[in-house]
Design a protein around this motif. Structure first.
Motif, PDB file in Angstrom:
ATOM      1  N   PHE A  34      16.127  62.822  -2.044  1.00 27.42           N
ATOM      2  CA  PHE A  34      15.230  61.571  -1.252  1.00 27.42           C
ATOM      3  C   PHE A  34      15.507  60.242  -1.502  1.00 27.42           C
ATOM      4  O   PHE A  34      15.495  59.208  -1.011  1.00 27.42           O
ATOM      5  CB  PHE A  34      13.988  62.149  -1.206  1.00 27.42           C
ATOM      6  N   LYS A  36      17.798  58.869  -3.719  1.00 23.19           N
ATOM      7  CA  LYS A  36      19.002  58.193  -3.451  1.00 23.19           C
ATOM      8  C   LYS A  36      18.998  57.581  -2.138  1.00 23.19           C
ATOM      9  O   LYS A  36      19.722  56.537  -1.797  1.00 23.19           O
ATOM     10  CB  LYS A  36      20.145  58.969  -3.450  1.00 23.19           C
ATOM     11  N   TYR A  38      16.248  56.710  -0.145  1.00 21.75           N
ATOM     12  CA  TYR A  38      14.990  55.823   0.222  1.00 21.75           C
ATOM     13  C   TYR A  38      14.415  54.900  -1.028  1.00 21.75           C
ATOM     14  O   TYR A  38      13.620  54.157  -0.696  1.00 21.75           O
ATOM     15  CB  TYR A  38      14.009  56.670   1.022  1.00 21.75           C
ATOM     16  N   ASP A  39      14.609  55.405  -2.114  1.00 17.87           N
ATOM     17  CA  ASP A  39      13.846  54.963  -3.369  1.00 17.87           C
ATOM     18  C   ASP A  39      14.545  55.260  -4.569  1.00 17.87           C
ATOM     19  O   ASP A  39      14.418  55.844  -5.557  1.00 17.87           O
ATOM     20  CB  ASP A  39      12.527  55.552  -3.264  1.00 17.87           C
ATOM     21  N   PRO A  40      15.887  54.376  -4.717  1.00 13.29           N
ATOM     22  CA  PRO A  40      16.700  54.886  -5.804  1.00 13.29           C
ATOM     23  C   PRO A  40      16.363  53.945  -7.345  1.00 13.29           C
ATOM     24  O   PRO A  40      17.036  53.380  -7.647  1.00 13.29           O
ATOM     25  CB  PRO A  40      18.001  54.274  -5.312  1.00 13.29           C
ATOM     26  N   GLN A  41      15.180  54.438  -7.621  1.00  9.49           N
ATOM     27  CA  GLN A  41      14.924  53.848  -8.845  1.00  9.49           C
ATOM     28  C   GLN A  41      15.211  54.862  -9.984  1.00  9.49           C
ATOM     29  O   GLN A  41      15.197  56.028  -9.895  1.00  9.49           O
ATOM     30  CB  GLN A  41      13.367  53.482  -8.990  1.00  9.49           C
ATOM     31  N   PRO A  42      15.399  54.276 -11.068  1.00  9.35           N
ATOM     32  CA  PRO A  42      16.085  55.253 -12.175  1.00  9.35           C
ATOM     33  C   PRO A  42      15.264  56.327 -12.464  1.00  9.35           C
ATOM     34  O   PRO A  42      15.655  57.569 -12.614  1.00  9.35           O
ATOM     35  CB  PRO A  42      15.885  54.292 -13.450  1.00  9.35           C
ATOM     36  N   PHE A  43      13.548  56.306 -12.322  1.00  8.03           N
ATOM     37  CA  PHE A  43      13.089  57.372 -12.766  1.00  8.03           C
ATOM     38  C   PHE A  43      12.969  58.743 -11.735  1.00  8.03           C
ATOM     39  O   PHE A  43      12.532  59.524 -11.785  1.00  8.03           O
ATOM     40  CB  PHE A  43      11.631  56.984 -13.092  1.00  8.03           C
ATOM     41  N   TRP A  63       6.935  58.099  -1.655  1.00  5.86           N
ATOM     42  CA  TRP A  63       7.281  58.228  -0.144  1.00  5.86           C
ATOM     43  C   TRP A  63       7.628  59.629   0.225  1.00  5.86           C
ATOM     44  O   TRP A  63       7.437  60.134   1.111  1.00  5.86           O
ATOM     45  CB  TRP A  63       8.214  57.222   0.429  1.00  5.86           C
ATOM     46  N   HIS A  64       8.357  60.166  -0.878  1.00  6.51           N
ATOM     47  CA  HIS A  64       8.728  61.658  -0.816  1.00  6.51           C
ATOM     48  C   HIS A  64       7.258  62.661  -0.557  1.00  6.51           C
ATOM     49  O   HIS A  64       7.185  63.431   0.259  1.00  6.51           O
ATOM     50  CB  HIS A  64       9.504  62.005  -1.788  1.00  6.51           C
ATOM     51  N   ALA A  66       4.494  61.692   0.025  1.00  9.17           N
ATOM     52  CA  ALA A  66       3.651  61.361   1.317  1.00  9.17           C
ATOM     53  C   ALA A  66       4.325  62.006   2.643  1.00  9.17           C
ATOM     54  O   ALA A  66       3.649  62.370   3.538  1.00  9.17           O
ATOM     55  CB  ALA A  66       3.235  59.910   1.550  1.00  9.17           C
ATOM     56  N   SER A  67       5.616  61.759   2.538  1.00  5.27           N
ATOM     57  CA  SER A  67       6.517  62.432   4.008  1.00  5.27           C
ATOM     58  C   SER A  67       6.176  63.999   3.814  1.00  5.27           C
ATOM     59  O   SER A  67       6.101  64.614   5.118  1.00  5.27           O
ATOM     60  CB  SER A  67       7.807  62.017   3.770  1.00  5.27           C
ATOM     61  N   MET A  68       5.955  64.675   2.581  1.00  7.12           N
ATOM     62  CA  MET A  68       5.748  65.901   2.550  1.00  7.12           C
ATOM     63  C   MET A  68       4.446  66.354   3.154  1.00  7.12           C
ATOM     64  O   MET A  68       4.291  67.247   3.729  1.00  7.12           O
ATOM     65  CB  MET A  68       5.969  66.549   1.267  1.00  7.12           C
TER      66      MET A  68
ATOM     67  N   PHE B  34      15.804  62.782   9.346  1.00  6.79           N
ATOM     68  CA  PHE B  34      14.486  62.776   8.897  1.00  6.79           C
ATOM     69  C   PHE B  34      13.118  63.465   9.353  1.00  6.79           C
ATOM     70  O   PHE B  34      12.458  64.148   8.472  1.00  6.79           O
ATOM     71  CB  PHE B  34      14.165  61.213   8.794  1.00  6.79           C
ATOM     72  N   ALA B  37      13.200  67.083   8.621  1.00  5.95           N
ATOM     73  CA  ALA B  37      12.810  67.255   7.189  1.00  5.95           C
ATOM     74  C   ALA B  37      11.252  67.224   7.083  1.00  5.95           C
ATOM     75  O   ALA B  37      10.406  67.699   6.417  1.00  5.95           O
ATOM     76  CB  ALA B  37      13.541  66.500   6.441  1.00  5.95           C
ATOM     77  N   TYR B  38      10.488  66.006   7.726  1.00  2.00           N
ATOM     78  CA  TYR B  38       9.329  65.596   7.128  1.00  2.00           C
ATOM     79  C   TYR B  38       8.380  65.320   8.183  1.00  2.00           C
ATOM     80  O   TYR B  38       7.001  65.387   8.144  1.00  2.00           O
ATOM     81  CB  TYR B  38       9.389  64.241   6.397  1.00  2.00           C
ATOM     82  N   TRP B  63       6.912  57.577   8.351  1.00  7.24           N
ATOM     83  CA  TRP B  63       7.241  57.716   6.949  1.00  7.24           C
ATOM     84  C   TRP B  63       8.572  57.142   6.947  1.00  7.24           C
ATOM     85  O   TRP B  63       9.007  56.871   5.588  1.00  7.24           O
ATOM     86  CB  TRP B  63       7.068  59.154   6.541  1.00  7.24           C
ATOM     87  N   SER B  67       9.591  54.381   4.195  1.00  4.84           N
ATOM     88  CA  SER B  67      10.715  54.740   3.198  1.00  4.84           C
ATOM     89  C   SER B  67      11.625  53.790   3.193  1.00  4.84           C
ATOM     90  O   SER B  67      12.365  53.608   2.207  1.00  4.84           O
ATOM     91  CB  SER B  67      11.098  56.229   3.395  1.00  4.84           C
ATOM     92  N   MET B  68      12.208  53.323   4.253  1.00  2.75           N
ATOM     93  CA  MET B  68      13.284  52.344   4.501  1.00  2.75           C
ATOM     94  C   MET B  68      13.006  50.967   3.764  1.00  2.75           C
ATOM     95  O   MET B  68      13.739  50.576   3.381  1.00  2.75           O
ATOM     96  CB  MET B  68      13.906  52.355   6.037  1.00  2.75           C
ATOM     97  N   MET B  70      10.998  50.536   1.248  1.00  2.81           N
ATOM     98  CA  MET B  70      11.178  50.705   0.102  1.00  2.81           C
ATOM     99  C   MET B  70      12.735  50.529  -0.407  1.00  2.81           C
ATOM    100  O   MET B  70      12.921  50.037  -1.378  1.00  2.81           O
ATOM    101  CB  MET B  70      10.603  52.204  -0.450  1.00  2.81           C
ATOM    102  N   ARG B  71      13.652  51.299   0.357  1.00  4.26           N
ATOM    103  CA  ARG B  71      14.966  51.359   0.119  1.00  4.26           C
ATOM    104  C   ARG B  71      15.757  49.670   0.047  1.00  4.26           C
ATOM    105  O   ARG B  71      16.161  49.178  -0.761  1.00  4.26           O
ATOM    106  CB  ARG B  71      15.812  51.943   1.226  1.00  4.26           C
ATOM    107  N   ARG B  74      14.193  47.930  -3.002  1.00  2.00           N
ATOM    108  CA  ARG B  74      14.848  48.256  -4.133  1.00  2.00           C
ATOM    109  C   ARG B  74      16.225  47.428  -4.261  1.00  2.00           C
ATOM    110  O   ARG B  74      16.456  46.728  -5.117  1.00  2.00           O
ATOM    111  CB  ARG B  74      14.961  49.712  -4.213  1.00  2.00           C
ATOM    112  N   ASP B  75      17.049  47.546  -2.885  1.00  2.00           N
ATOM    113  CA  ASP B  75      18.107  46.888  -3.009  1.00  2.00           C
ATOM    114  C   ASP B  75      17.950  45.211  -3.255  1.00  2.00           C
ATOM    115  O   ASP B  75      18.827  44.702  -4.002  1.00  2.00           O
ATOM    116  CB  ASP B  75      18.837  47.274  -1.736  1.00  2.00           C
TER     117      ASP B  75
END
Lengths: 163, 163
Positions: A34, A36, A38-43, A63-64, A66-68, B34, B37-38, B63, B67-68, B70-71, B74-75
Motif C-alpha cells: 500500500f 509503495k 500511496y505513502d512511500p515514507q521510509p517507516f 490512509w491504509h 482508514a481505507s481498511m 483500489f 480492495a478497500y 480514500w 491517498s493519492m 499523500m503520494r 511525498r513525491d
C-alpha cells in the motif's frame, strides 16, 4: 441478535447503535505494498529505516488503516442487509459522504497488529434536499490487540432507505 | 525558483507558502482495483451500476483520491528536498500526523479525470515536547480538469528539521 429495529430500520441507522464491524491483521507485505503506491515514507516501506524512525518499527500508512475501515464498514453493512433481505426487508443504499472530521491516528499500526474496527451511530436524519435519502452520522474507531486506539474519526454518509 | 527561504527553511515550512504538488489521472482500471480492495461499493467497481447510482458514472473511492494526495505530497517534498540537498541544505524528516480535519469530497472523481493537488502552509511551530521537531499545519485540495474542487482538508504533520 435482532436484525432490524422495531421500526424496521436497519440497526445501524438508529442513533445509539454501536458495534464491532470487523477486524484485519496488517501484514508487513501489504503495509509495504500500500505504502509503495500511496505513502512511500521510509517507516512504511522499509523495516530497517522504520527502526531508526520515531515510530521504531514498520507501520502502516494512516490512509491504509482508514481505507481498511471503509472495507470493514462495507462488508459489515452488506452482510447485515443481506440477512434482512431474507426477511423481505428493504436494502439501504449508501451514497456520497458530506465529510469526515477529527481523523486521528493515536498510535501506529505495526506490522502484525490486528485492528478491530467499531462504529457508533450518533445521528440519522432525513435529507431535506433529496427525498428518500437520510444523513447518518457516526463515530468510528480502530483498536489494536492491546486495546489501544489507533484510529478515530467522525463521519457522515448519505443513505437511501424507503421510510 | 527559490529552493529555500531566506532563513534556509524549506519553503513548504513557511506559513503562507502555497503550491501545486502534483497531478494524477484516475483511470477506470485503478479506480476499480483500489475499490475492490478497500471500498467495494457499486459506483466504484462497476460502470453499469455506477450509471444507475446517484453519482451517474464510475468514480473513485474518496480514500483513493485522498491517498493519492499523500503520494503527491511525498513525491513533491522529496524532490524539493533532494534539490536543496545539492546545495548542502539539510533534509526535513516527516513523522506522525496529529490529525486531519474537515475532510470533504465536494465532487466525485470520475474515471478519466485528472486531479491537480495543492497545498497551503497555514502554520509551523516548534514542538514543545520533542526538541528538533516542528508541527506544520496545512490546507490541501484537489481540483479536476474543470477546476472544480474534488477534495479539501486541513492537516497537521510533525517534521524534524535542525533549527
Amino acid at each position: 441478535m435482532n436484525h432490524h429495529s422495531e421500526a424496521g430500520l436497519p440497526q445501524f441507522m438508529v442513533p445509539g447503535w454501536s458495534g464491532f464491524i470487523g477486524e484485519h491483521t496488517f501484514l508487513a507485505e501489504e503495509i509495504v505494498e500500500f505504502a509503495k503506491a500511496y505513502d512511500p515514507q521510509p517507516f512504511h516501506i522499509d523495516a530497517q529505516a522504520a527502526r531508526a524512525s520515531l515510530f521504531g518499527s514498520l507501520c502502516a500508512s494512516g490512509w491504509h488503516t482508514a481505507s481498511m475501515w471503509m472495507r470493514k464498514q462495507r462488508d459489515y453493512t452488506q452482510k447485515y442487509l443481506a440477512e434482512r433481505a431474507k426477511n423481505g426487508l428493504p436494502a439501504a443504499e449508501f451514497g456520497p459522504s458530506p465529510g469526515f472530521e477529527n481523523l486521528k491516528w493515536p498510535k501506529p499500526v505495526y506490522a502484525g497488529d490486528t485492528i478491530r474496527y467499531f462504529n457508533q451511530t450518533t445521528a440519522c436524519r432525513k435529507s431535506r434536499s433529496r427525498p428518500g435519502w437520510h444523513i447518518m452520522s457516526a463515530r468510528s474507531s480502530g483498536k489494536n490487540q492491546h486495546d489501544e486506539l489507533v484510529l478515530t474519526f467522525e463521519s457522515a454518509v448519505m443513505l437511501k432507505y424507503p421510510v
